[in-house]
Design an enzyme around this catalytic site. Structure first.
Site, mmCIF file in Angstrom:
data_model
loop_
_atom_site.group_PDB
_atom_site.id
_atom_site.type_symbol
_atom_site.label_atom_id
_atom_site.label_comp_id
_atom_site.label_asym_id
_atom_site.label_seq_id
_atom_site.Cartn_x
_atom_site.Cartn_y
_atom_site.Cartn_z
ATOM 1 N N LYS A 10 -7.513 -10.996 24.689
ATOM 2 C CA LYS A 10 -8.072 -12.328 24.431
ATOM 3 C C LYS A 10 -8.406 -12.443 22.956
ATOM 4 O O LYS A 10 -9.030 -11.558 22.389
ATOM 5 C CB LYS A 10 -9.356 -12.517 25.268
ATOM 6 C CG LYS A 10 -9.973 -13.898 25.100
ATOM 7 C CD LYS A 10 -9.336 -14.897 26.023
ATOM 8 C CE LYS A 10 -9.597 -16.340 25.646
ATOM 9 N NZ LYS A 10 -8.664 -16.890 24.626
ATOM 10 N N GLN A 44 -12.406 -8.266 17.442
ATOM 11 C CA GLN A 44 -12.434 -8.996 18.713
ATOM 12 C C GLN A 44 -12.760 -8.074 19.887
ATOM 13 O O GLN A 44 -13.384 -8.510 20.872
ATOM 14 C CB GLN A 44 -11.084 -9.692 18.912
ATOM 15 C CG GLN A 44 -11.117 -10.853 19.884
ATOM 16 C CD GLN A 44 -11.619 -12.152 19.249
ATOM 17 O OE1 GLN A 44 -11.260 -12.481 18.126
ATOM 18 N NE2 GLN A 44 -12.438 -12.894 19.968
ATOM 19 N N LYS A 50 -16.585 -7.839 19.888
ATOM 20 C CA LYS A 50 -17.154 -9.162 20.154
ATOM 21 C C LYS A 50 -16.998 -9.510 21.631
ATOM 22 O O LYS A 50 -17.944 -9.932 22.300
ATOM 23 C CB LYS A 50 -16.422 -10.195 19.288
ATOM 24 C CG LYS A 50 -16.928 -11.613 19.456
ATOM 25 C CD LYS A 50 -15.977 -12.660 18.857
ATOM 26 C CE LYS A 50 -15.579 -12.365 17.437
ATOM 27 N NZ LYS A 50 -14.949 -13.546 16.795
ATOM 28 N N LYS A 64 -5.425 -10.563 18.654
ATOM 29 C CA LYS A 64 -5.369 -11.656 17.673
ATOM 30 C C LYS A 64 -3.906 -11.879 17.324
ATOM 31 O O LYS A 64 -3.087 -10.976 17.433
ATOM 32 C CB LYS A 64 -6.134 -11.260 16.403
ATOM 33 C CG LYS A 64 -6.575 -12.437 15.569
ATOM 34 C CD LYS A 64 -7.834 -13.065 16.133
ATOM 35 C CE LYS A 64 -8.259 -14.297 15.386
ATOM 36 N NZ LYS A 64 -9.612 -14.735 15.783
ATOM 37 N N ASP A 91 -8.014 -20.606 16.083
ATOM 38 C CA ASP A 91 -8.693 -19.936 14.972
ATOM 39 C C ASP A 91 -8.385 -20.800 13.740
ATOM 40 O O ASP A 91 -7.992 -21.965 13.903
ATOM 41 C CB ASP A 91 -8.182 -18.490 14.794
ATOM 42 C CG ASP A 91 -9.079 -17.669 13.878
ATOM 43 O OD1 ASP A 91 -10.167 -17.253 14.304
ATOM 44 O OD2 ASP A 91 -8.713 -17.452 12.701
ATOM 45 N N ASN A 122 -13.843 -26.196 12.411
ATOM 46 C CA ASN A 122 -14.421 -26.215 13.750
ATOM 47 C C ASN A 122 -15.800 -25.551 13.792
ATOM 48 O O ASN A 122 -16.766 -26.137 14.294
ATOM 49 C CB ASN A 122 -13.449 -25.521 14.732
ATOM 50 C CG ASN A 122 -14.058 -25.398 16.115
ATOM 51 O OD1 ASN A 122 -14.665 -24.388 16.454
ATOM 52 N ND2 ASN A 122 -13.935 -26.442 16.914
ATOM 53 N N SER A 132 -14.405 -19.568 25.918
ATOM 54 C CA SER A 132 -12.996 -19.435 26.321
ATOM 55 C C SER A 132 -12.898 -18.698 27.658
ATOM 56 O O SER A 132 -12.107 -19.056 28.529
ATOM 57 C CB SER A 132 -12.210 -18.646 25.272
ATOM 58 O OG SER A 132 -11.803 -19.468 24.203
HETATM 59 P P1 NDP Z 1 -10.805 -24.149 10.732
HETATM 60 O O1 NDP Z 1 -9.398 -24.045 10.307
HETATM 61 O O2 NDP Z 1 -11.221 -25.209 11.678
HETATM 62 O O3 NDP Z 1 -11.744 -24.300 9.455
HETATM 63 C C1 NDP Z 1 -11.764 -23.372 8.421
HETATM 64 C C2 NDP Z 1 -12.562 -23.981 7.298
HETATM 65 O O4 NDP Z 1 -12.789 -23.023 6.283
HETATM 66 C C3 NDP Z 1 -11.819 -25.158 6.659
HETATM 67 O O5 NDP Z 1 -12.748 -26.133 6.252
HETATM 68 C C4 NDP Z 1 -11.144 -24.507 5.478
HETATM 69 O O6 NDP Z 1 -10.882 -25.383 4.393
HETATM 70 C C5 NDP Z 1 -12.213 -23.495 5.065
HETATM 71 N N1 NDP Z 1 -11.624 -22.381 4.359
HETATM 72 C C6 NDP Z 1 -10.567 -21.638 4.716
HETATM 73 N N2 NDP Z 1 -10.306 -20.722 3.787
HETATM 74 C C7 NDP Z 1 -11.232 -20.922 2.825
HETATM 75 C C8 NDP Z 1 -11.497 -20.288 1.605
HETATM 76 N N3 NDP Z 1 -10.738 -19.278 1.170
HETATM 77 N N4 NDP Z 1 -12.549 -20.722 0.869
HETATM 78 C C9 NDP Z 1 -13.303 -21.760 1.300
HETATM 79 N N5 NDP Z 1 -13.085 -22.406 2.448
HETATM 80 C C10 NDP Z 1 -12.075 -21.972 3.197
HETATM 81 O O7 NDP Z 1 -11.216 -22.707 11.295
HETATM 82 P P2 NDP Z 1 -12.465 -22.297 12.189
HETATM 83 O O8 NDP Z 1 -13.640 -23.124 11.838
HETATM 84 O O9 NDP Z 1 -12.012 -22.217 13.585
HETATM 85 O O10 NDP Z 1 -12.700 -20.800 11.690
HETATM 86 C C11 NDP Z 1 -13.592 -20.468 10.642
HETATM 87 C C12 NDP Z 1 -13.982 -18.999 10.760
HETATM 88 O O11 NDP Z 1 -14.624 -18.775 12.022
HETATM 89 C C13 NDP Z 1 -12.819 -17.996 10.733
HETATM 90 O O12 NDP Z 1 -13.273 -16.795 10.150
HETATM 91 C C14 NDP Z 1 -12.533 -17.760 12.216
HETATM 92 O O13 NDP Z 1 -11.879 -16.529 12.426
HETATM 93 C C15 NDP Z 1 -13.952 -17.745 12.742
HETATM 94 N N6 NDP Z 1 -14.125 -17.992 14.177
HETATM 95 C C16 NDP Z 1 -13.595 -19.092 14.782
HETATM 96 C C17 NDP Z 1 -13.803 -19.323 16.126
HETATM 97 C C18 NDP Z 1 -13.309 -20.531 16.819
HETATM 98 O O14 NDP Z 1 -13.605 -20.691 18.012
HETATM 99 N N7 NDP Z 1 -12.599 -21.446 16.153
HETATM 100 C C19 NDP Z 1 -14.570 -18.347 16.941
HETATM 101 C C20 NDP Z 1 -15.153 -17.275 16.192
HETATM 102 C C21 NDP Z 1 -14.907 -17.108 14.872
HETATM 103 P P3 NDP Z 1 -9.773 -26.558 4.510
HETATM 104 O O15 NDP Z 1 -10.484 -27.660 5.254
HETATM 105 O O16 NDP Z 1 -9.464 -26.891 3.092
HETATM 106 O O17 NDP Z 1 -8.644 -25.982 5.262
HETATM 107 O O1 2IT Z 2 -12.518 -15.243 16.433
HETATM 108 C C1 2IT Z 2 -12.643 -15.721 17.579
HETATM 109 O O2 2IT Z 2 -13.454 -15.241 18.388
HETATM 110 C C2 2IT Z 2 -11.840 -16.883 17.952
HETATM 111 N N1 2IT Z 2 -11.092 -17.381 17.113
HETATM 112 C C3 2IT Z 2 -11.911 -17.427 19.351
HETATM 113 C C4 2IT Z 2 -11.046 -16.623 20.272
HETATM 114 C C5 2IT Z 2 -10.899 -17.179 21.669
HETATM 115 O O3 2IT Z 2 -10.113 -16.572 22.412
HETATM 116 O O4 2IT Z 2 -11.525 -18.177 22.025
#
Ligand code: NDP
Ligand code: 2IT
Length: 448
Positions: free
Chosen positions: A90, A111, A114, A126, A166, A240, A380
């Site tokens: 996952k 992961q 976590k 992943k 992600d 997100n 999830s």
């Molecule tokens: P998104 O793609 O929705 O958003 C990522 C955000 O971070 C965007 O605003 C992006 O900018 C910005 N970003 C990316 N790279 C950089 C950088 N180098 N410097 C500054 N800003 C940056 O991704 P998520 O919100 O889903 O994921 C964010 C983090 O959270 C990641 O590390 C992911 O692995 C982690 N995560 C996500 C989960 C999920 O359920 N989605 C669960 C657990 C962890 P721009 O808008 O310009 O693209």
């Molecule tokens: O980093 C993370 O935990 C995620 N991007 C979510 C993974 C998932 O299977 O919901």
């Protein structure tokens, strides 16, 4: 040499160029020693740590698709199935030009722990691609997703491996991938999570990572005699995780004053306007300059680290929610000097090892991503449960389960740190608690 040091040397020797993967393994192994020592002979004899740091399977494939000009394009596709000792693989799919094997091995390794901390039956994985959805038309994104799934479908399934979103993979991408999987296999099953509500998605999954981060932060602050009410919160990212972290900060009485994207950052002393942020990022897929243009109180700085970046803004709580290694030692020093008291990671490994140590040495409450952002994958897993029973729960049912899960994670991490003589060290608590469940299952299942 200690067993953990030996295994770290082995990982470095075998993966010399994979700096992110090495960083993730180092951070875990450095804190595991007290748990390893209790059972070292058996772990060594069974090469438990060597097996835990080697993915079960690494799938690499070509993704060819045709752009709107009729030109063929080629990207690299990956799925790292790291460990399925406690449940089906996952973990999310990252679509970003920086994606390579090292990125996905670090994320897959994190992961495992976590997913273990959620208390739910999910293993670690992943995947993703160096495809950049930014600036692509919907048709191009669909073409990519269909091609990506035309290979990935062979290796996944509702009881085998369940990918999700992600960075760069949101509702649109999951929809195209789900459609392609269904067409290729004929199966209507919960093979992906983060699906749309009309075809098997769960209420509250979109919000879950950001909301869960704040539920955990609240637990951590309250366990240390504080709370979120009236607290100034600095957030990075505008995707997100960041968006729903900002929303829940408001709901719990805090004031979120910053966000950033990959091109610049915003300081909004009146607090971030969530509706406008969603409109700019989720609907228009535009840059934060558009947020600043429509919000008189906001100040925009071009460049993520220009004029100090978000971490230079005085705050009580910092929530890095963008990407790995976005908060370094200099940033940590600024935060501490400006009075920050707590840091919780919404992103995966956003804080460098040096910055983490600085926080810990300076008495800052620090919760690592594998505990703090586990609400996303936990929800999830709740989506998988709903798919299995062919039912949908209400928003409040899912949200209250999420709150319970985050509270349990904090208690487990906190108690484990105490049990192993490192009270308050939530990095050690999370790594050890996550490890023990997986190690126990691996031991029971024999040498594989
Ligand atoms: P998104 O793609 O929705 O958003 C990522 C955000 O971070 C965007 O605003 C992006 O900018 C910005 N970003 C990316 N790279 C950089 C950088 N180098 N410097 C500054 N800003 C940056 O991704 P998520 O919100 O889903 O994921 C964010 C983090 O959270 C990641 O590390 C992911 O692995 C982690 N995560 C996500 C989960 C999920 O359920 N989605 C669960 C657990 C962890 P721009 O808008 O310009 O693209
Ligand atoms: O980093 C993370 O935990 C995620 N991007 C979510 C993974 C998932 O299977 O919901």
């Amino acid at each position: 040499m200690s067993y953990t040091s030996e295994v770290l040397e082995r990982v470095v020797a075998q993966n010399p160029d994979q700096t992110l993967f090495i960083q993730a393994v180092k951070e875990v192994l450095e804190t595991l020693s007290p748990a390893i020592e209790r059972n070292e002979k058996v772990y060594r004899q069974n090469a438990l740590l060597e097996r835990l740091t080697t993915p079960d399977r690494q799938i690499l494939f070509r993704v060819a698709w045709v752009d709107d000009q009729g030109i063929a394009r080629v990207n690299n596709g990956y799925r790292i199935q790291f460990n399925n000792a406690i449940g089906p693989y996952k973990g999310g799919l990252r679509l970003h030009p920086s994606v390579n094997l090292s990125t996905l091995k670090f994320l897959g390794f994190e992961q495992i722990f976590k997913n273990s901390l959620t208390g739910l039956p999910i293993g670690g994985a992943k995947g993703g691609s160096d495809f950049d959805p930014k600036g692509k038309s919907d048709r191009e994104v669909m073409a990519f997703c269909q091609s990506f799934m035309s290979e990935l479908y062979k290796y996944i399934g509702a009881d085998v491996d369940v990918p999700a979103g992600d960075i760069g993979t949101g509702a649109r991408e999951i929809g195209y991938m789900y459609g392609a999987y269904k067409k290729l296999t004929g199966l209507y099953e919960g093979v992906l999570t983060g699906k749309g509500l009309s075809y098997g998605g769960s209420l509250a999954r979109t919000e879950a990572t950001g909301y869960g981060l704040l539920y955990l932060t609240k637990c951590m602050l309250e366990a240390n005699g504080s709370g979120l009410d009236g607290k100034k919160v600095v957030v990075s990212g505008a995707g997100n995780v960041a968006t729903y972290a900002i929303q829940k900060t408001w709901q719990l009485g805090g004031i979120p004053v910053t966000c950033c994207d990959s091109t610049g950052w915003i300081y909004d002393p009146e607090g971030i306007d969530v509706a406008l942020l969603k409109e700019v990022k989720e609907v228009r897929r535009a840059r934060l300059t558009e947020y600043a243009a429509e919000r008189p109180s906001a100040v925009y700085h071009a460049g993520t680290h220009s004029e100090g970046g978000v971490w230079s803004v005085p705050c009580d709580v910092a929530l890095p929610c963008a990407t790995q290694n976005e908060l370094d030692l200099n940033d940590a020093k600024m935060l501490v000097a400006n009075g920050c008291k707590a840091v919780a990671e919404g992103a995966n490994m956003p804080t460098t090892i040096e910055a983490t140590k600085y926080f810990q040495e300076n008495g800052i409450l620090f919760c690592p991503g594998k505990a703090a952002n586990a609400g996303g994958v936990a929800t999830s897993a709740l989506e998988m449960t709903q798919n299995s029973e062919r039912l949908s729960w209400t928003f409040d049912e899912v949200d209250s389960k999420l709150q319970g899960i985050m509270a349990n994670i904090f208690t487990n991490v906190n108690e484990t740190a105490k049990e192993f003589g490192m009270a308050g060290n939530y990095v050690a608590g999370a790594n050890i608690a996550g490890f023990l469940k997986v190690a126990n299952a691996m031991e029971a299942q024999g040498i594989l």
